[in-house]
Design a protein around this motif. Sequence first.
Motif, short mmCIF file in Angstrom:
data_model
loop_
_atom_site.label_atom_id
_atom_site.label_comp_id
_atom_site.label_asym_id
_atom_site.label_seq_id
_atom_site.Cartn_x
_atom_site.Cartn_y
_atom_site.Cartn_z
N PRO A 101 5.87 -53.01 -86.15
CA PRO A 101 6.32 -52.97 -85.18
C PRO A 101 7.22 -52.82 -85.02
O PRO A 101 8.27 -53.58 -85.90
N VAL A 102 7.76 -52.22 -83.44
CA VAL A 102 8.70 -52.25 -83.26
C VAL A 102 8.81 -52.61 -81.59
O VAL A 102 8.55 -52.40 -80.62
N ARG A 103 10.15 -52.69 -81.08
CA ARG A 103 10.46 -53.37 -79.97
C ARG A 103 10.59 -51.91 -78.28
O ARG A 103 11.58 -51.51 -79.08
N ARG A 104 9.83 -52.28 -77.48
CA ARG A 104 9.60 -51.44 -76.47
C ARG A 104 9.96 -51.84 -75.08
O ARG A 104 9.18 -52.77 -74.43
N GLY A 105 11.75 -52.45 -75.08
CA GLY A 105 11.53 -53.25 -73.84
C GLY A 105 11.08 -54.44 -73.95
O GLY A 105 12.32 -55.08 -75.37
N GLU A 106 10.29 -55.14 -73.32
CA GLU A 106 9.84 -56.53 -73.52
C GLU A 106 9.31 -56.46 -73.82
O GLU A 106 8.41 -57.44 -74.71
N LYS A 107 7.91 -55.37 -74.85
CA LYS A 107 7.01 -55.00 -75.38
C LYS A 107 7.50 -54.55 -76.49
O LYS A 107 8.29 -54.21 -77.39
N TYR A 108 5.49 -54.50 -77.62
CA TYR A 108 6.45 -54.26 -78.72
C TYR A 108 4.87 -53.25 -79.18
O TYR A 108 3.92 -52.95 -78.45
N VAL A 109 5.06 -52.15 -80.25
CA VAL A 109 4.28 -51.60 -80.29
C VAL A 109 4.68 -50.76 -81.64
O VAL A 109 5.39 -51.12 -82.00
N PHE A 110 3.04 -50.40 -82.37
CA PHE A 110 3.49 -49.59 -83.42
C PHE A 110 4.02 -48.52 -83.70
O PHE A 110 3.34 -47.29 -82.65
N ALA A 111 4.39 -47.68 -84.76
CA ALA A 111 5.56 -46.61 -84.62
C ALA A 111 5.79 -47.12 -86.00
O ALA A 111 6.37 -47.19 -86.21
N ALA A 112 5.98 -44.82 -86.48
CA ALA A 112 6.77 -45.19 -87.41
C ALA A 112 7.77 -45.13 -87.33
O ALA A 112 9.29 -45.32 -86.40
N VAL A 113 8.79 -45.84 -88.33
CA VAL A 113 9.68 -46.04 -88.31
C VAL A 113 10.77 -45.09 -89.57
O VAL A 113 9.84 -44.85 -90.89
N SER A 114 11.82 -45.08 -89.87
CA SER A 114 13.04 -44.68 -90.91
C SER A 114 13.58 -45.63 -91.52
O SER A 114 14.78 -45.19 -92.41
N ASP A 115 13.44 -46.87 -90.63
CA ASP A 115 14.90 -48.11 -91.96
C ASP A 115 14.30 -48.98 -90.87
O ASP A 115 13.86 -49.46 -90.16
N PHE A 116 14.58 -50.14 -92.33
CA PHE A 116 13.64 -51.19 -92.51
C PHE A 116 14.62 -52.70 -90.61
O PHE A 116 13.38 -53.39 -89.89
N ASP A 117 15.76 -51.76 -90.33
CA ASP A 117 16.38 -52.89 -89.37
C ASP A 117 15.38 -51.81 -88.08
O ASP A 117 15.44 -52.45 -86.99
N GLU A 118 14.36 -51.39 -87.37
CA GLU A 118 13.74 -50.72 -87.02
C GLU A 118 12.72 -51.79 -86.42
O GLU A 118 12.17 -52.14 -85.34
N ILE A 119 12.12 -52.54 -87.89
CA ILE A 119 11.27 -53.87 -87.42
C ILE A 119 11.34 -55.02 -86.93
O ILE A 119 12.23 -55.51 -88.03
N ALA A 120 10.53 -55.47 -86.12
CA ALA A 120 10.27 -56.83 -85.81
C ALA A 120 8.94 -57.41 -86.61
O ALA A 120 8.28 -57.35 -85.94
N LEU A 121 9.31 -58.10 -87.63
CA LEU A 121 8.28 -58.64 -88.28
C LEU A 121 7.39 -59.83 -87.33
O LEU A 121 6.79 -60.11 -87.40
N ASP A 122 9.01 -60.59 -86.65
CA ASP A 122 8.19 -61.82 -86.09
C ASP A 122 7.87 -61.23 -84.59
O ASP A 122 8.29 -61.79 -83.51
N TYR A 123 7.33 -60.30 -84.25
CA TYR A 123 6.51 -59.96 -82.78
C TYR A 123 5.38 -60.70 -82.35
O TYR A 123 4.52 -61.28 -83.19
N PRO A 124 5.31 -60.78 -81.51
CA PRO A 124 4.09 -61.48 -80.88
C PRO A 124 3.09 -60.22 -80.93
O PRO A 124 2.70 -59.31 -81.43
N THR A 125 1.35 -60.08 -80.00
CA THR A 125 1.26 -59.03 -80.07
C THR A 125 1.49 -57.65 -79.34
O THR A 125 1.88 -58.06 -78.33
N THR A 126 1.62 -56.68 -80.27
CA THR A 126 2.00 -56.06 -79.61
C THR A 126 0.56 -55.20 -78.04
O THR A 126 -0.59 -55.31 -78.11
N ILE A 127 1.46 -54.62 -78.12
CA ILE A 127 0.65 -53.64 -76.10
C ILE A 127 -0.79 -53.44 -77.38
O ILE A 127 -2.39 -53.20 -75.77
N ALA A 128 -0.99 -52.53 -77.85
CA ALA A 128 -1.99 -51.86 -79.12
C ALA A 128 -1.93 -51.99 -79.97
O ALA A 128 -1.20 -52.05 -80.97
N SER A 129 -3.25 -51.76 -80.21
CA SER A 129 -3.35 -52.29 -81.99
C SER A 129 -3.11 -50.87 -82.78
O SER A 129 -3.47 -49.58 -82.23
#
Length: 345
Positions: free
Chosen positions: A27-55
Amino acid sequence: MLYRVIDRADVPSLVAAFMERYEVVAPVRRGEKYVFAAVSDFDEIALDYPTTIASPKKYFLPATETLFEFDARENAVTDYVDEVRPRVLFGVHACDINGIMNLNSVFNDPRYPDPYYRAHQDATLIVGVSCTPGDTCFCHLMDSEEARPGYDLFLNAIGERFLVSIGSVTAANILEGACDVREATDADRAAFRAATRARQGAFNGAIPDVQEIPMLMDAFHEDGFWDELGGRCLSCNACASVCPTCYCFDIRDTLDPGAETGRRERVWDGCTSPQFAMVAGGHNFRPTAAERVRHRMYHKLNGFLATHDRSLCVGCGRCAAACKVGISPIEVLKFFERKGADDGE
C-alpha cells in the motif's frame, strides 16, 4: 500456528530481504487515498493505512489478460505464456486475504482449475498486517476480520513490535534471516489480546449485526426495496471494480491492424452492467437495474454461501465508498434491521 515477535524497526529489513528475490507490492499513498503498487524502497510503504481504493485482486486476476493468440492466415492458435513475476503482496488486510481465499475457491475448483490464475497464485507470497477499521468496514459481520489460512506471514501490531503469525516455510526462512526474531512471551500475547479487543471496539456500531441473512434474502426477494435501489443504480460497475471478490469476466477477441492476427482476452465484467445477462437472440434475464442490484447482493450474501460455506462479501466497505448513490451491502443490512423492527411492532 507458529508465532514469533519482531520489532517494528525490523520491518524495513524484512522488506529488503523480500526485494532480493521478489517484486514487492504494498500500500502506498496517492493524494488522500491509498493503492497497492510496486515499491522499490520501504519508505514508500504506508503500513498504517485505511482501506485502499481497490483490492489486490488484480495481481491474481488482471483486469485484462491474454489467454491465447491466433493467426487467421495460418489458421493457427498459440497458447499465450505470460511472464509471471515472483511477487510479495506486503501489508494486506485480513478482509483482502479472505477475499483472495474466496477467489481461490472459484478458480482452483478441481473440476475446471484455471491455469492463468494458478500461475499468479503460485508466484505470490502474501504478508498480511493488522488494521483499524474505518467507518464503512464491517468485516467482523462477515467473519472476515481475521485471516486464518491464506497468508505466508501476518504482522499483528502490538505497539512497537509485531506478533508474527507464520504460514509458510519459505516466508519463515526469509523472516529468520532478516530480523531479530524471538519467541512470543506472555506479555506479547496479552498485548495481542488487548489490541484485538480495541480493534473490535472500533467498528462502526451504526452498521447492524443481522442474523440469518440468507433466510432474509429469500424472504424479501420481492420487496419494493430492490426497486428503490435499482432506481438509484447508475450501472457504472464501480462496485465490481473495487470489490476484492467480484470474479465475473467477459471474453473478447482483439484484432491487430490488418485483422489477420490477434488475441483472445479475459476482461473484468460486472453483473450490474445492463448487457451482463443478455444472451443470443437479444433476451436479457435481468433487464432492470432492480433485478441486477438484487442479484449482486443475493450472490454476495447468500448464493456463494450455499456453495462455499462462507459469504462472498468480506465487509471491506469499498463498494460503499465507491458508489455515488449509496448502494452497498450496508444498506441491505440496514433494510433487514428495519424489517425486523417493523415485525416487532
